[in-house]
Design an enzyme around this catalytic site. Structure first.
Site, mmCIF file in Angstrom:
data_model
loop_
_atom_site.group_PDB
_atom_site.id
_atom_site.type_symbol
_atom_site.label_atom_id
_atom_site.label_comp_id
_atom_site.label_asym_id
_atom_site.label_seq_id
_atom_site.Cartn_x
_atom_site.Cartn_y
_atom_site.Cartn_z
ATOM 1 N N LYS A 290 -2.219 -12.625 -11.468
ATOM 2 C CA LYS A 290 -2.206 -12.162 -10.075
ATOM 3 C C LYS A 290 -3.391 -12.795 -9.377
ATOM 4 C CE LYS A 290 0.338 -9.341 -7.605
ATOM 5 N NZ LYS A 290 1.777 -9.097 -7.828
HETATM 6 P P1 NAD Z 1 4.490 -7.177 2.671
HETATM 7 O O1 NAD Z 1 3.138 -7.618 3.038
HETATM 8 O O2 NAD Z 1 5.646 -8.014 3.054
HETATM 9 O O3 NAD Z 1 4.772 -5.707 3.270
HETATM 10 C C1 NAD Z 1 3.925 -4.624 3.025
HETATM 11 C C2 NAD Z 1 4.367 -3.467 3.880
HETATM 12 O O4 NAD Z 1 3.581 -2.319 3.550
HETATM 13 C C3 NAD Z 1 4.191 -3.695 5.378
HETATM 14 O O5 NAD Z 1 5.323 -3.189 6.044
HETATM 15 C C4 NAD Z 1 2.978 -2.831 5.723
HETATM 16 O O6 NAD Z 1 2.999 -2.367 7.069
HETATM 17 C C5 NAD Z 1 3.170 -1.694 4.751
HETATM 18 N N1 NAD Z 1 1.950 -0.931 4.519
HETATM 19 C C6 NAD Z 1 0.701 -1.403 4.269
HETATM 20 N N2 NAD Z 1 -0.146 -0.370 4.146
HETATM 21 C C7 NAD Z 1 0.576 0.749 4.282
HETATM 22 C C8 NAD Z 1 0.280 2.124 4.281
HETATM 23 N N3 NAD Z 1 -0.974 2.556 4.073
HETATM 24 N N4 NAD Z 1 1.270 3.012 4.499
HETATM 25 C C9 NAD Z 1 2.533 2.587 4.731
HETATM 26 N N5 NAD Z 1 2.882 1.303 4.741
HETATM 27 C C10 NAD Z 1 1.915 0.399 4.537
HETATM 28 O O7 NAD Z 1 4.450 -6.934 1.086
HETATM 29 P P2 NAD Z 1 5.690 -6.929 0.074
HETATM 30 O O8 NAD Z 1 5.848 -8.298 -0.473
HETATM 31 O O9 NAD Z 1 6.848 -6.241 0.706
HETATM 32 O O10 NAD Z 1 5.100 -6.037 -1.119
HETATM 33 C C11 NAD Z 1 5.179 -4.605 -1.093
HETATM 34 C C12 NAD Z 1 4.911 -4.072 -2.494
HETATM 35 O O11 NAD Z 1 5.878 -4.607 -3.406
HETATM 36 C C13 NAD Z 1 3.544 -4.434 -3.077
HETATM 37 O O12 NAD Z 1 3.098 -3.375 -3.891
HETATM 38 C C14 NAD Z 1 3.850 -5.646 -3.947
HETATM 39 O O13 NAD Z 1 2.900 -5.836 -4.971
HETATM 40 C C15 NAD Z 1 5.202 -5.236 -4.501
HETATM 41 N N6 NAD Z 1 6.017 -6.348 -4.984
HETATM 42 C C16 NAD Z 1 6.340 -7.393 -4.170
HETATM 43 C C17 NAD Z 1 7.134 -8.429 -4.657
HETATM 44 C C18 NAD Z 1 7.590 -9.571 -3.788
HETATM 45 O O14 NAD Z 1 8.456 -10.351 -4.236
HETATM 46 N N7 NAD Z 1 7.106 -9.720 -2.571
HETATM 47 C C19 NAD Z 1 7.589 -8.395 -5.990
HETATM 48 C C20 NAD Z 1 7.259 -7.288 -6.796
HETATM 49 C C21 NAD Z 1 6.473 -6.285 -6.272
#
Ligand code: NAD
Length: 420
Positions: free
Chosen positions: A113
């Protein structure tokens, strides 16, 4: 330490929720303290100072991280997070989760990561590009298609992967397999962008089938409307589930009869937020997690379900789309209350599975159809759900404990076979 284990900050020996979950799995497997320590500890941690000339001419310095956890099962693999709270403790924990996830899904990768402690909302496109290229130019000797393959995570997207790919290729020539989650015209895979959110729905569907549970007409609450949350909302809606509440970092909306998902996503994409959305009532984003529903889907940051709010959670099932959304203490409270948790290393694994497909397509220079991607993604996730549910039933443990046992065993077997 940021949000990963808020109600029980790191112990003197640095344990956080994932470390405790892993320890419990190692105890069940009969591994000794040294074996546990080897599974937990990362192979390498990299810290990089990143000076950036801002658009206004001022100079500031960000910090970048890459933690490479284990590579006994294949090259290190994991996302890059651009978020102001990013620090070495979070990145270390998330790298370990990646090793466990790739082992559970049986994809030939290890875990890693990385991230930068920046706020993308406060950086211009030029500043983001400059920072990304600077990170790549300082990291390129430690990453690559058979070394370590970055991908998108919070605050990063296909455009950022494109800049990484371009910067890397300046040194090594055209090497699309060095990074996944790229745009389609730079060697990205069909079906990668929505893979994590789609995977959330596929895992829930496979789990529900085992229990003969009908999804149609059930209710879901989704926290986070970014890459994962948007696609999870759409795919859950396609399964006939009513999305009764969604929220992001600034606001949340609720509608008992279900929100109009397509209109909501269009509004979020157009305005960047949920404020001013015509349908539903505005609710407090933090309190939204306590909304009564069948499925609670945290899809934002870590540590949002903690000892403080766990007793108030009124969902029957939690589907962990985010990484590490539930703390150790909250996990115990919820298990005791009979809440089922589909753990992160299973529920959000769709992204790394399609990243694996993208890497294979890049190495072979042979793109797959969307149908191929979806069929193979479904097969892999359903196999993992079968494995986890069989072990959980056989040993009478939670789905998280079962997932950790399977992953820890595979990781240890590979490490010991190659020589620890
Ligand atoms: P992103 O940056 O696209 O979106 C994050 C979202 O979370 C945004 O809508 C933001 O407004 C919201 N957010 C941030 N702080 C917040 C809070 N305090 N309360 C409510 N909402 C809040 O990120 P993503 O890629 O969608 O990732 C989201 C989660 O999924 C993370 O934990 C990431 O590690 C996990 N994840 C992502 C992927 C991927 O392919 N992108 C894969 C596996 C896991």
């Amino acid at each position: 330490m940021t949000g990963l284990d808020r109600d029980r900050p790191a112990d003197s020996d640095g344990k956080t929720a994932h470390a405790r979950f892993l320890k419990r799995a190692c105890d069940r497997l009969g591994y000794d303290a040294q074996e546990y320590q080897i599974l937990l500890s990362p192979s390498r941690e990299i810290r990089i100072e990143l000076p950036l000339r801002r658009d206004d001419g001022s100079l500031c310095v960000f910090t970048g991280y890459r933690v490479q956890h284990h590579n006994a099962r294949g090259p290190y693999k994991g996302g890059l997070r651009f978020h102001p709270d990013t620090d070495i403790d979070d990145v270390r924990a998330l790298a370990c989760l990646m090793s466990l996830k790739t082992a559970l899904l049986n994809v030939p990768f290890g875990g890693a990561k990385g991230g930068i402690d920046c706020d993308p909302a406060r950086l211009s496109d030029r500043e983001m590009e400059s920072l990304t290229r600077r990170l790549t130019s300082k990291l390129h000797r430690n990453v690559g298609p058979f070394t370590d393959i970055p991908a998108p995570d919070v605050g990063t997207n296909a455009q950022i992967m494109a800049w990484i790919s371009d910067e890397y290729s300046k040194v090594y020539g055209y090497t699309p397999a060095a990074v996944t989650g790229k745009p389609l015209d730079m060697g990205g895979s069909l079906g990668r962008e929505d893979a994590t959110g789609r995977g959330v729905a596929l895992v829930l569907r496979a789990w529900a089938r085992h229990r003969a549970e009908t999804l149609e007409g059930r209710t879901a609450v989704i926290q986070g409307l970014g890459n994962v949350g948007i696609h999870a909302a759409r795919c859950l809606h396609d399964l006939g589930i009513k999305i009764v509440a969604v929220g992001d970092s600034r606001s949340a909306v609720f509608a008992e009869d279900g929100l109009p998902v397509d209109a909501l996503i269009a509004h979020k994409n157009e305005t960047g937020g949920l404020a001013g959305f015509g349908a539903g009532a505005t609710v407090d984003p933090a309190a939204m997690l306590e909304t009564e529903c069948d499925y609670l889907v945290p899809a934002a940051l870590g540590g949002v379900i903690h000892a403080g709010n766990a007793p108030h959670i009124r969902a029957r099932t939690i589907v962990e789309a985010a990484n590490a959304p539930t703390t150790w203490d909250a996990d115990a409270v919820l298990n005791a209350a009979g809440v089922t948790i589909l753990p992160d290393i299973l529920a959000n694994a769709g992204g790394v599975v399609v990243s694996y497909f993208e890497w294979v397509q890049n190495l072979q220079q042979f793109p797959w159809s969307l149908e191929d991607v979806h069929t193979r993604l479904t097969e892999r996730l359903e196999t993992a759900v079968d494995d986890v549910m069989a072990l959980a039933a056989g040993q009478e443990v939670s789905l998280r404990e079962a997932a950790y046992v399977i992953a820890a065993r595979r990781l240890k077997d590979a490490l010991w076979t190659s020589g620890p």
